[in-house]
Design a protein around this motif. Structure first.
Motif, short mmCIF file in Angstrom:
data_model
loop_
_atom_site.label_atom_id
_atom_site.label_comp_id
_atom_site.label_asym_id
_atom_site.label_seq_id
_atom_site.Cartn_x
_atom_site.Cartn_y
_atom_site.Cartn_z
N ILE A 139 0.86 -1.17 0.00
CA ILE A 139 0.00 0.00 0.00
C ILE A 139 0.90 1.22 0.00
O ILE A 139 1.68 1.44 0.92
CB ILE A 139 -0.93 -0.01 1.23
CG1 ILE A 139 -1.77 -1.27 1.20
CG2 ILE A 139 -1.80 1.23 1.25
CD1 ILE A 139 -2.50 -1.52 2.49
N LYS A 140 0.80 2.02 -1.06
CA LYS A 140 1.70 3.15 -1.23
C LYS A 140 1.25 4.34 -0.39
O LYS A 140 0.17 4.86 -0.58
CB LYS A 140 1.77 3.56 -2.70
CG LYS A 140 2.27 2.46 -3.61
CD LYS A 140 3.70 2.12 -3.29
CE LYS A 140 4.21 1.04 -4.23
NZ LYS A 140 5.36 0.37 -3.73
N VAL A 141 2.10 4.72 0.56
CA VAL A 141 1.88 5.92 1.36
C VAL A 141 3.18 6.69 1.41
O VAL A 141 4.27 6.11 1.35
CB VAL A 141 1.39 5.61 2.80
CG1 VAL A 141 0.01 5.02 2.79
CG2 VAL A 141 2.35 4.71 3.52
N PRO A 185 -4.12 8.04 2.36
CA PRO A 185 -4.65 9.41 2.30
C PRO A 185 -6.18 9.48 2.25
O PRO A 185 -6.77 10.45 2.70
CB PRO A 185 -4.04 9.98 1.02
CG PRO A 185 -2.84 9.16 0.76
CD PRO A 185 -3.14 7.80 1.30
N ASP A 186 -6.83 8.42 1.73
CA ASP A 186 -8.29 8.42 1.69
C ASP A 186 -8.90 7.80 2.96
O ASP A 186 -10.04 7.37 2.95
CB ASP A 186 -8.80 7.73 0.43
CG ASP A 186 -8.25 6.31 0.27
OD1 ASP A 186 -7.33 5.94 1.02
OD2 ASP A 186 -8.75 5.58 -0.60
N ILE A 240 2.84 2.12 13.16
CA ILE A 240 1.82 2.89 12.45
C ILE A 240 2.50 3.60 11.29
O ILE A 240 3.43 4.38 11.48
CB ILE A 240 1.13 3.90 13.38
CG1 ILE A 240 0.46 3.16 14.54
CG2 ILE A 240 0.12 4.73 12.60
CD1 ILE A 240 -0.14 4.06 15.58
N GLN A 241 2.02 3.30 10.08
CA GLN A 241 2.53 3.94 8.87
C GLN A 241 1.39 4.76 8.28
O GLN A 241 0.49 4.22 7.66
CB GLN A 241 3.00 2.90 7.87
CG GLN A 241 4.11 2.03 8.39
CD GLN A 241 4.48 0.92 7.44
OE1 GLN A 241 3.68 0.51 6.62
NE2 GLN A 241 5.69 0.43 7.57
N VAL A 282 -2.53 12.35 5.89
CA VAL A 282 -3.57 11.92 6.83
C VAL A 282 -3.65 12.92 7.98
O VAL A 282 -2.61 13.32 8.53
CB VAL A 282 -3.25 10.51 7.37
CG1 VAL A 282 -4.21 10.10 8.48
CG2 VAL A 282 -3.29 9.49 6.24
N PRO A 283 -4.85 13.36 8.35
CA PRO A 283 -4.97 14.29 9.48
C PRO A 283 -4.41 13.67 10.76
O PRO A 283 -4.55 12.48 11.02
CB PRO A 283 -6.48 14.51 9.60
CG PRO A 283 -7.05 14.13 8.28
CD PRO A 283 -6.14 13.08 7.73
#
Length: 143
Positions: A41-43, A65-66, A104-105, A110-111
C-alpha cells in the motif's frame, strides 16, 4: 597376448553432478537470503531523524490518504478494517501478544487526529506504538 576389457571407458561427461551442485547452491542462497515483504500500500511517510527500533513490530497499521485502515499481522496479507474493527482486532492481538509492538505507517496527508485515534486504540489495548517515517535527507548541499 592382448587382454580385452569387459567394460568400456566412456569419453562423455556426465552433467548429473554439476546439476546437483547448482541445485544445492540455489537452495543455499534461497535459505540464507532475507525475504523482504514490501509495503504493497503506497503511502508517503513524513521524514524524521534516524532512530533505532527496539524490536521488529508484530503488527503494522497503514493509513492511506483516503482514510482507509489496513492491518498487517506479522508477514500476512493486509486486511482492510474500519476504525471500530481495528480497535477490536488490536484488543484480540494484545490478549495473545501482550509485549508486541504496533507500527503505524500513516501517509503525511492523513490528518493528525486520525493517527492519534489509532495510537489511542493501541494504548487502550496496552500495546507499545512505533511511528514509521522516512529517513531525513541532509539539507546542506555537498561541495
Amino acid at each position: 597376448m592382448a587382454l580385452k576389457r569387459k567394460t568400456k571407458i566412456a569419453d562423455t561427461f556426465s552433467m548429473a553432478s554439476m546439476t546437483d551442485v547448482i541445485f544445492l547452491l540455489l537452495i543455499f542462497f534461497l535459505v540464507t537470503s532475507t525475504i523482504i515483504v514490501p509495503n504493497t500500500i503506497k503511502v508517503t511517510l513524513p521524514t524524521s531523524a534516524p532512530q533505532s527500533a527496539p524490536e521488529t513490530p508484530s503488527v503494522r497499521i497503514t493509513l492511506t490518504p483516503d482514510l482507509r485502515y489496513y492491518m498487517f499481522i506479522d508477514r500476512s496479507a493486509p486486511v482492510e478494517l474500519t476504525q471500530e474493527a481495528l480497535k477490536e482486532q488490536l484488543g484480540i492481538f494484545a490478549a495473545e501478544h501482550p509485549e508486541a509492538f504496533v507500527s503505524i505507517q500513516a501517509d503525511e496527508q492523513v490528518p493528525y487526529k486520525e493517527v492519534v485515534a489509532v495510537i489511542n486504540a493501541a494504548a487502550r489495548a496496552s500495546l507499545k506504538v512505533v511511528l514509521a517515517t522516512r529517513a531525513e535527507t541532509d539539507p546542506t548541499p555537498a561541495t
